[in-house]
Design an enzyme around this catalytic site. Structure first.
Site, PDB file in Angstrom:
ATOM      1  N   ASN A   8       5.788 -14.719   1.060  1.00 17.21           N
ATOM      2  CA  ASN A   8       4.928 -13.539   1.174  1.00 17.21           C
ATOM      3  C   ASN A   8       3.507 -14.070   1.421  1.00 17.21           C
ATOM      4  OD1 ASN A   8       3.490 -11.195   0.876  1.00 17.21           O
ATOM      5  ND2 ASN A   8       4.188 -10.758  -1.216  1.00 17.21           N
ATOM      6  N   ARG A  90       8.311 -11.564   3.964  1.00 26.30           N
ATOM      7  CA  ARG A  90       7.813 -10.203   3.887  1.00 26.30           C
ATOM      8  C   ARG A  90       6.890  -9.997   5.085  1.00 26.30           C
ATOM      9  NH1 ARG A  90       4.667  -7.348  -1.106  1.00 26.30           N
ATOM     10  NH2 ARG A  90       4.625  -5.289  -0.161  1.00 26.30           N
ATOM     11  N   HIS A 178       5.220  -0.344   1.242  1.00 26.43           N
ATOM     12  CA  HIS A 178       5.864  -0.670  -0.048  1.00 26.43           C
ATOM     13  C   HIS A 178       7.376  -0.421   0.005  1.00 26.43           C
ATOM     14  CE1 HIS A 178       1.729   0.188  -2.068  1.00 26.43           C
ATOM     15  NE2 HIS A 178       1.885  -1.113  -1.920  1.00 26.43           N
ATOM     16  N   HIS A 205       4.824   3.486  -7.001  1.00 27.45           N
ATOM     17  CA  HIS A 205       4.540   2.040  -6.993  1.00 27.45           C
ATOM     18  C   HIS A 205       3.045   1.897  -7.269  1.00 27.45           C
ATOM     19  CE1 HIS A 205       4.956  -2.185  -5.437  1.00 27.45           C
ATOM     20  NE2 HIS A 205       3.658  -1.998  -5.318  1.00 27.45           N
ATOM     21  N   LEU A 206       2.718   1.550  -8.517  1.00 23.62           N
ATOM     22  CA  LEU A 206       1.311   1.489  -8.916  1.00 23.62           C
ATOM     23  C   LEU A 206       0.949   0.049  -9.270  1.00 23.62           C
ATOM     24  CD1 LEU A 206       1.349   4.670 -11.226  1.00 23.62           C
ATOM     25  CD2 LEU A 206       0.783   4.554  -8.786  1.00 23.62           C
ATOM     26  N   SER A 208      -1.779  -3.315  -7.421  1.00 23.06           N
ATOM     27  CA  SER A 208      -3.115  -3.355  -6.812  1.00 23.06           C
ATOM     28  C   SER A 208      -3.129  -2.503  -5.545  1.00 23.06           C
ATOM     29  CB  SER A 208      -3.573  -4.785  -6.562  1.00 23.06           C
ATOM     30  OG  SER A 208      -2.554  -5.497  -5.941  1.00 23.06           O
ATOM     31  N   GLY A 209      -2.001  -2.453  -4.839  1.00 27.98           N
ATOM     32  CA  GLY A 209      -1.786  -1.401  -3.836  1.00 27.98           C
ATOM     33  C   GLY A 209      -1.004  -0.299  -4.527  1.00 27.98           C
ATOM     34  N   ARG A 238      -8.901  -0.262  -2.301  1.00 31.91           N
ATOM     35  CA  ARG A 238      -8.806   0.575  -1.089  1.00 31.91           C
ATOM     36  C   ARG A 238      -9.072   2.029  -1.445  1.00 31.91           C
ATOM     37  NH1 ARG A 238      -2.998  -1.349   0.598  1.00 31.91           N
ATOM     38  NH2 ARG A 238      -3.221  -3.111  -0.796  1.00 31.91           N
ATOM     39  N   ARG A 282      -6.526  -3.018 -16.335  1.00 28.14           N
ATOM     40  CA  ARG A 282      -6.662  -3.552 -17.703  1.00 28.14           C
ATOM     41  C   ARG A 282      -8.122  -3.624 -18.124  1.00 28.14           C
ATOM     42  NH1 ARG A 282      -2.765  -8.401 -16.167  1.00 28.14           N
ATOM     43  NH2 ARG A 282      -3.962  -7.985 -14.289  1.00 28.14           N
ATOM     44  N   GLY A 325       2.805  -3.295 -11.234  1.00 28.54           N
ATOM     45  CA  GLY A 325       1.943  -3.779 -12.329  1.00 28.54           C
ATOM     46  C   GLY A 325       1.491  -2.716 -13.322  1.00 28.54           C
ATOM     47  N   ILE A 326       0.891  -1.639 -12.829  1.00 23.15           N
ATOM     48  CA  ILE A 326       0.375  -0.599 -13.724  1.00 23.15           C
ATOM     49  C   ILE A 326       1.537   0.238 -14.281  1.00 23.15           C
ATOM     50  CG2 ILE A 326      -1.126   1.439 -13.855  1.00 23.15           C
ATOM     51  CD1 ILE A 326      -2.598   0.180 -11.315  1.00 23.15           C
ATOM     52  N   ASN A 329       3.609  -1.746 -16.892  1.00 19.84           N
ATOM     53  CA  ASN A 329       2.966  -2.385 -18.053  1.00 19.84           C
ATOM     54  C   ASN A 329       1.997  -1.530 -18.848  1.00 19.84           C
ATOM     55  OD1 ASN A 329       4.096  -5.058 -17.635  1.00 19.84           O
ATOM     56  ND2 ASN A 329       2.857  -5.085 -15.772  1.00 19.84           N
ATOM     57  N   GLU A 376      10.567  -7.013  -5.296  1.00 21.03           N
ATOM     58  CA  GLU A 376      10.565  -7.079  -3.830  1.00 21.03           C
ATOM     59  C   GLU A 376      11.145  -8.403  -3.326  1.00 21.03           C
ATOM     60  OE1 GLU A 376       6.525  -6.027  -4.569  1.00 21.03           O
ATOM     61  OE2 GLU A 376       6.458  -4.773  -2.778  1.00 21.03           O
TER      62      GLU A 376
HETATM   63  P1  ADP Z   1       0.365  -6.566  -6.530  1.00 21.06           P
HETATM   64  O1  ADP Z   1       0.239  -5.181  -5.997  1.00 21.06           O
HETATM   65  O2  ADP Z   1      -0.807  -7.448  -6.248  1.00 21.06           O
HETATM   66  O3  ADP Z   1       1.710  -7.209  -6.326  1.00 21.06           O
HETATM   67  P2  ADP Z   1       1.051  -5.856  -9.265  1.00 21.06           P
HETATM   68  O4  ADP Z   1       2.122  -4.899  -8.901  1.00 21.06           O
HETATM   69  O5  ADP Z   1       1.415  -7.021 -10.116  1.00 21.06           O
HETATM   70  O6  ADP Z   1       0.221  -6.398  -8.047  1.00 21.06           O
HETATM   71  O7  ADP Z   1      -0.112  -5.029  -9.979  1.00 21.06           O
HETATM   72  C1  ADP Z   1      -1.307  -5.645 -10.317  1.00 21.06           C
HETATM   73  C2  ADP Z   1      -2.171  -4.662 -11.081  1.00 21.06           C
HETATM   74  O8  ADP Z   1      -1.432  -4.156 -12.201  1.00 21.06           O
HETATM   75  C3  ADP Z   1      -3.405  -5.299 -11.681  1.00 21.06           C
HETATM   76  O9  ADP Z   1      -4.488  -5.231 -10.821  1.00 21.06           O
HETATM   77  C4  ADP Z   1      -3.659  -4.469 -12.908  1.00 21.06           C
HETATM   78  O10 ADP Z   1      -4.577  -3.445 -12.573  1.00 21.06           O
HETATM   79  C5  ADP Z   1      -2.343  -3.818 -13.224  1.00 21.06           C
HETATM   80  N1  ADP Z   1      -1.783  -4.235 -14.519  1.00 21.06           N
HETATM   81  C6  ADP Z   1      -1.031  -5.316 -14.793  1.00 21.06           C
HETATM   82  N2  ADP Z   1      -0.723  -5.357 -16.107  1.00 21.06           N
HETATM   83  C7  ADP Z   1      -1.313  -4.281 -16.677  1.00 21.06           C
HETATM   84  C8  ADP Z   1      -1.378  -3.746 -17.999  1.00 21.06           C
HETATM   85  N3  ADP Z   1      -0.791  -4.340 -19.016  1.00 21.06           N
HETATM   86  N4  ADP Z   1      -2.086  -2.620 -18.186  1.00 21.06           N
HETATM   87  C9  ADP Z   1      -2.700  -1.997 -17.178  1.00 21.06           C
HETATM   88  N5  ADP Z   1      -2.663  -2.436 -15.903  1.00 21.06           N
HETATM   89  C10 ADP Z   1      -1.990  -3.564 -15.659  1.00 21.06           C
END
Ligand code: ADP
Length: 390
Positions: A8, A90, A178, A205-206, A208-209, A238, A282, A325-326, A329, A376
């Protein structure tokens, strides 16, 4: 031991994962070369989290993506003398034609290069490692997996912009992105939530994108992303949906160049731009600054609005799935978003949400709320394996 390499590639980093094929696909390691051309750093971890590499390199030795790919290839050959059975990449754009992953040859590569104008910031980076590998290991089959393919079945009504038709014919249409994440999650639903998998589902899908996808019986029928990965929800940096008049204003009245506007809407907007603090949820959750709270409120508000739009595309809603990520987590963000879905029948179970269970809604909730971690890279490895074995 035969392995599959998943690549990727972004503008300054090359992420990769290695899967063994024997006894079913399983992850061996995960790594990335960051700081390409500036401060190259190779980090690799095994599936158990053990550090396998943590090396800095001379920028002159790793000036660009092809060099980074060759470095990673050499490192892998040394560390893992098994046979490289295939490489899966990817690739952000499959254009109007590629509705599924494809084995790469010169003809396909030439096609994918034609899509560079559709994704000028991403497509060239995705293609560079493919060329690098072809140069040194022409014998190894390579597969391109697209972020757009999963959305290929959208109706013409959904895929059009209301501009003269000839633009659609030349590729100005709503593609959605995505897709590998959504395909993975859609593939897990029959097993994890069989009673809603055949129904009307929004996957969020939450990361960074960020985007939402409407699934009808497991197929994507609508996405909040369109021609580029800028539309829909505000993201880390973005802007998300914006009146095109704002762009015209910036160009015409503010005298900004196209490049400056591009930087603004891709890199300086979203949570980062609104908060003036960070693009990372975070950091914003921990901040006491009102602007941090406001940025998160805006993000949650826009997710609620867009969920309403996608629920309308589905004619109702049976489940809402959090991922990336969001979504995976942050119980706090899930709770705020779920509150915006109450009118659609959502009732959050705070304890299951705090634990991050698969089901985080109460038993009597009309809308099922789910948390399904995405993968992915595994999706790419699966596609690669099935194409090299075909
Ligand atoms: P990418 O889109 O780069 O693959 P991810 O899906 O891993 O990234 O998401 C990254 C984002 O997830 C980080 O920028 C952060 O905002 C968020 N994130 C990761 N862990 C947590 C958490 N424990 N609480 C809140 N937000 C989180």
């Amino acid at each position: 031991m035969d392995i599959i390499l998943v690549v990727n590639a972004g503008s300054s980093s090359l992420k990769f994962e290695v899967f063994t094929i024997e006894g079913g696909l399983s992850r061996l390691m995960k790594g990335q070369m960051e700081g390409i051309g500036t401060a190259p750093h190779l980090r690799v971890k095994g599936a158990d989290g053990a550090v396998l590499a943590d090396e800095t390199h001379d920028p002159a030795a790793v000036p660009d993506l092809p060099a980074a790919m060759n470095h990673v290839g050499a490192w892998l050959r040394e560390q893992h003398p098994g046979t490289l059975a295939g490489v899966g990449h990817r690739v952000v754009h499959g254009g109007p034609d590629y509705e599924r992953p494809v084995l790469l040859d010169e003809t396909v590569l030439a096609d994918l290069e034609r899509y560079v104008p559709l994704a000028p910031l991403h497509q060239p980076n995705n293609l560079a490692p493919i060329r690098a590998i072809r140069q040194f290991r022409a014998d190894v089959p390579q597969v391109a997996c697209f972020d757009t393919s999963f959305h290929h079945g959208h109706s013409a009504v959904a895929d059009h912009y209301a501009i003269p038709e000839h633009f659609f014919a030349e590729g100005v249409r709503r593609y959605g992105f995505h897709g590998l994440s959504y395909e993975y999650v859609a593939g897990r639903l029959p097993e994890l939530a069989p009673d809603v998998a055949g129904g009307r589902v929004i996957v969020a899908h939450l990361g960074s994108g960020a985007s939402l996808c409407a699934l009808s019986a497991g197929r994507s029928i609508e996405s909040t992303l369109g021609f580029t990965a800028l539309d829909g929800l505000p993201m880390g940096t973005r802007c998300g949906q914006i009146d095109p008049g704002v762009i015209l204003y910036l160009l015409d009245q503010k005298g900004m160049t196209v490049h400056e506007v591009q930087d603004l809407i891709y890199k300086e907007s979203g949570l980062k731009g609104l908060s003036g603090i960070s693009n990372d949820v975070r950091v914003l959750l921990e901040s006491a600054e009102p602007a941090a709270g406001f940025a998160l409120d805006h993000f949650v508000y826009r997710i609620g609005l867009n969920a309403g739009m996608l629920a309308a595309s589905l004619g109702g809603l049976d489940a809402f799935v959090f991922t990336a990520g969001i979504g995976e987590n942050s119980p706090d963000m899930r709770a705020r978003i779920a509150a915006r879905l109450e009118w659609l029948g959502a009732k959050l179970d705070p304890d299951s949400n705090a634990r991050g269970d698969l089901v985080i809604s109460t038993p009597d909730s009309r809308l099922r709320l789910l948390v399904v971690p995405t993968d992915e890279e595994l999706m790419i490895a699966r596609h690669t394996l099935s194409l090299i074995r075909a």
